[in-house]
Structure formats: C-alpha cells, structure tokens
Design a protein around this motif. Sequence first.
Motif, mmCIF file in Angstrom:
data_model
loop_
_atom_site.group_PDB
_atom_site.id
_atom_site.type_symbol
_atom_site.label_atom_id
_atom_site.label_comp_id
_atom_site.label_asym_id
_atom_site.label_seq_id
_atom_site.Cartn_x
_atom_site.Cartn_y
_atom_site.Cartn_z
ATOM 1 N N UNK A 1 -4.519 2.167 -6.735
ATOM 2 C CA UNK A 1 -5.360 3.106 -7.475
ATOM 3 C C UNK A 1 -5.952 4.158 -6.552
ATOM 4 N N UNK A 2 -6.259 3.773 -5.319
ATOM 5 C CA UNK A 2 -6.849 4.715 -4.376
ATOM 6 C C UNK A 2 -5.869 5.836 -4.042
ATOM 7 N N UNK A 3 -4.598 5.496 -3.853
ATOM 8 C CA UNK A 3 -3.609 6.525 -3.569
ATOM 9 C C UNK A 3 -3.405 7.428 -4.786
ATOM 10 N N UNK A 4 -3.472 6.865 -5.966
ATOM 11 C CA UNK A 4 -3.364 7.662 -7.188
ATOM 12 C C UNK A 4 -4.548 8.632 -7.305
ATOM 13 N N UNK B 1 -7.506 13.993 5.252
ATOM 14 C CA UNK B 1 -7.177 13.453 6.567
ATOM 15 C C UNK B 1 -6.994 11.941 6.447
ATOM 16 N N UNK B 2 -5.772 11.490 6.664
ATOM 17 C CA UNK B 2 -5.482 10.065 6.669
ATOM 18 C C UNK B 2 -5.619 9.545 8.093
ATOM 19 N N UNK C 1 -11.792 4.343 2.240
ATOM 20 C CA UNK C 1 -10.621 3.542 2.577
ATOM 21 C C UNK C 1 -9.675 3.380 1.398
ATOM 22 N N UNK C 2 -8.386 3.254 1.708
ATOM 23 C CA UNK C 2 -7.398 2.806 0.729
ATOM 24 C C UNK C 2 -7.272 1.296 0.876
ATOM 25 N N UNK D 1 -9.611 9.641 4.619
ATOM 26 C CA UNK D 1 -9.049 8.462 3.952
ATOM 27 C C UNK D 1 -8.515 7.540 5.037
ATOM 28 N N UNK D 2 -9.115 6.370 5.173
ATOM 29 C CA UNK D 2 -8.751 5.428 6.226
ATOM 30 C C UNK D 2 -7.821 4.359 5.658
ATOM 31 N N UNK D 3 -6.729 4.109 6.375
ATOM 32 C CA UNK D 3 -5.778 3.055 5.995
ATOM 33 C C UNK D 3 -5.794 2.004 7.086
ATOM 34 N N UNK D 4 -6.314 0.834 6.774
ATOM 35 C CA UNK D 4 -6.354 -0.265 7.739
ATOM 36 C C UNK D 4 -6.510 -1.573 6.968
#
Length: 463
Positions: free
Chosen positions: A151-154, A6-7, A89-90, A38-41
């Motif tokens: 790296x987090x997305x990988x 879940x983004x 988090x990313x 997975x939080x993107x901010x």
Amino acid sequence: MSKLYIFGIGGTGARVLKSLTFLLASGVKCNVDTIVPIIIDPDAANGDVSKTTDILRLYQNIRSKLTFDNETKNEFFKTQVESLTDNFRIKIQNSNKKFKDFIDYSSLDKNNKALTSLLFSERNLNSDMEVGFKGNPNMGSVVLNQFNQSEDFEKFASSFSQGDKIFIISSIFGGTGASGFPLLLKTIRSAGPQLNNFALLQQAQIGAISVLPYFGVKKDEDSDIEKSTFISKTKAALKYYQHGVNESVDAMYYIGDHHNKDYDNNEGSVAQKNDAHFIELASALAILNFTNSPLRSEPVVKEFGIEKDSASILFTDLNDITKDNLLKPLTQYYLFHLYTKKKLRNNLDMKFAAMLELSSAFLSSDFYGKFRLFNDQYWEWLEQMKLNERGFDPFTMEENTEDIFDSVKGIKLKNGSFLGPKNYERYTEYLSKSSKSIKKASNIENKFFENFYITTNKLVQEK
C-alpha cells in the motif's frame, strides 16, 4: 509545486537522508519545493533509520511554523519535507521470519530444494531476517521483490505528478541497498496499469547514487557480515550496473573512499548506529546536484572528488563548486547555533529581542524546544564527521569560545572587516540593526528565523 521523491535504501540510505536534512536546514540551494523521503529497510528497529526519522520529524515541526514568499530572505528550513508513509518508511511484509520460512522451503519438492541449495547457503536459509539481510544481496533480491505490491508503494505512485523527480540512494557493498536499488528501478521503469500514474513513472527523471565501500566492520566470528567480502560484492554489482542499471537512470552518481574506519560489527537493530561520515554528506550533495541541474537528453554518470587529498577535510580542500555550495550556508547555520545556544537567553533585554518579541516564554515554547533538539543533533553530526575517517573538520567546534568569527578553519578574516565591536558584541549589534527591517505582521517564529538569517548572512559576507 515540484516534488523530489527520495528513496533511501538500507542504513546508508537513511544516513544520507540525515545529512541532506541538515543541509536543507542550513539553506543549501535546492531547486524543488518539496522533498518526500521514503526509507526502505526490513530492519524495523534499525538505529540509523530511527535516528533519521526523528530528525526528519523535528525538521517538519520547525518548518510547519515558517512561511516563505517573495519577500522572505530566510533560507533556513526553506524546503518542505512531506511524509507519505508512517515514519517515512515502506513496510516490508514478512521480513521478520527466517529466510527458509519466507520462501516456504519445507514445501518444495526434492529438485527445487536442490536448486535452492545451489543459490543459497545453509547459513542463508537459516538466517533470521528481522535485522535485514546481513550483507547478502541474494536474499534481499528475493524478499524486496514484493515492495511494489505494498500500500505504501501505491501511495507513492498515486501522489506522483507531472514534473516530479525521483532519486534513489543505496550502498553497493551490503545486502539491502545492493539488492533493493535494481529492483526499485526496474519496478518504476516497468510500471504497469495496475499502478496509478504508471506512464508518468515510466518516463520520470530519475537520479541515483551508489555508495561504494567507505567503512569497514570489526572481525566477529558470530556475525554474518565480513568486510573482506565488500570489494568482491562491489565488483560484481558494478558489472551488473554497467549493463542493467546505468542506462535506466538520467543521472548515475558513484562515490566511495579507500580511507575507512572499522565500526563495531552490529548486524542491525537498535545497535546499528554508525557515526556520520563525509561520504554521506557528499552523497547528499549528489541529490542536490541532480535537482539543480538542467534536464539531459542522455544518461550521465558522475563521480565525486575533492581538490586536496586530506585525511581531515576543510572547506579549502574542496573544489570551488562544492565549497561554494557548502561554505556560506553551513557557516551561517553554525553561527546561528552558537548564538542561540550560548547567548540568546542572556540577551533578551537587547533591542533585537524587543523588536522580535522574544522572551523567556518563547524560549520555553514547544517550537524552540524542538529547534534546540534539532540543533543538538546537528552539532553531533558535525562532531562525528570530524572524528571519522576520512574526517570532515571545517569548524573549530568550540561552543564556549568568544572568537566565533575564527571558527572556520583555513580561512582568514578579511583585513579591516571588524573595526568596532568584536565577536558576540558585533553579532548582537547586527541582530539589532537587522530587526528593524523585519515585518511586524509575521509570527514570532518567522521573525526569529528571518532576523538570524539576515544577520548571519551579513557576518559571513563581511568575514
């Protein structure tokens, strides 16, 4: 084991994840074994994000002591929550610069500077991005375009397996969510061989919810955020989504509300702590609807509605499906919270406490301390939704009352259901009866949760 990644993009994404965490703690049905938030901010100090990560960690700590098998009746905290990255988090690199420094504006030639000035205002160029994009998706689309190289997305791509699913939460009227959602979706659908499991990502089942305006912000001349722009931004984004997004997801959910409350105009950082809202709870239900629905061969678009247009929503104002999903688990956890908060410490001499080996040492344990902290956050979540606009107010929210079985508003007790002991006395009696069936080989944490789940289940059915 199936996983749902879940983004949660921006502050709205984090707040929806918070609501989902409380729903999972309550035992709302979720047809996956594990969720991976997975939080993107880019706003590293965002108050809403920090609060959500604290609640997720509490959930993990509690869940780590519990085990579930075919004989387990307990549904509280059943779904596993996995951390893929630090603080869920990313990391967004170089997001603490001014926007013009991020794009290296000073090194552009005259023609490119002129083009850039057409796309970005002087205020955009001089904007400090340390607290995010302040409602400017044109800036966000540039900065967030780099997250797929992190790296987090990988890590996400490498951990993705056959049968796993993806869900994306974003708002459509701000900066981070409106820009981040299309970029993330495009990155996943067009994943190339530079990413592990790229073929699985391209074909993955993806659901998404786009949250339309459901709150406003107070006027502030010093702020870049202006609520008068929310609708125009939403219209522009919806037109783009219609042709560039909807067909790329398997299930697209939309939600918003014309009832809204103006929050303090905080551009970000620790001051951004919006009160919990029913729209965020309903958005979390969209995630569960996605996980619990059969696979579809064609994309589907869904909206959320309530049965009765009430300014203060009760369970009876919801349609039957939503009410069935929420009423029993939320009421069970509400009763669980009340007993452990108000009565347990004084009832350690009761039969059920002896059977479960509950003692003052257990109430002083790290596990029980984290459980109480989690429940304090749960209670605050309910209180904030009650007071918001539109409100969600299904419970009396009276911790000191003895009439706990009248706690659910708008629903009468079944006639003749409560002959004999009343309220907490009946609750205690049921705890003692249920404790006889608890496996003695279980650890104390499992026995504690199992007994309270069985008991609250019987009480809610009887009510």
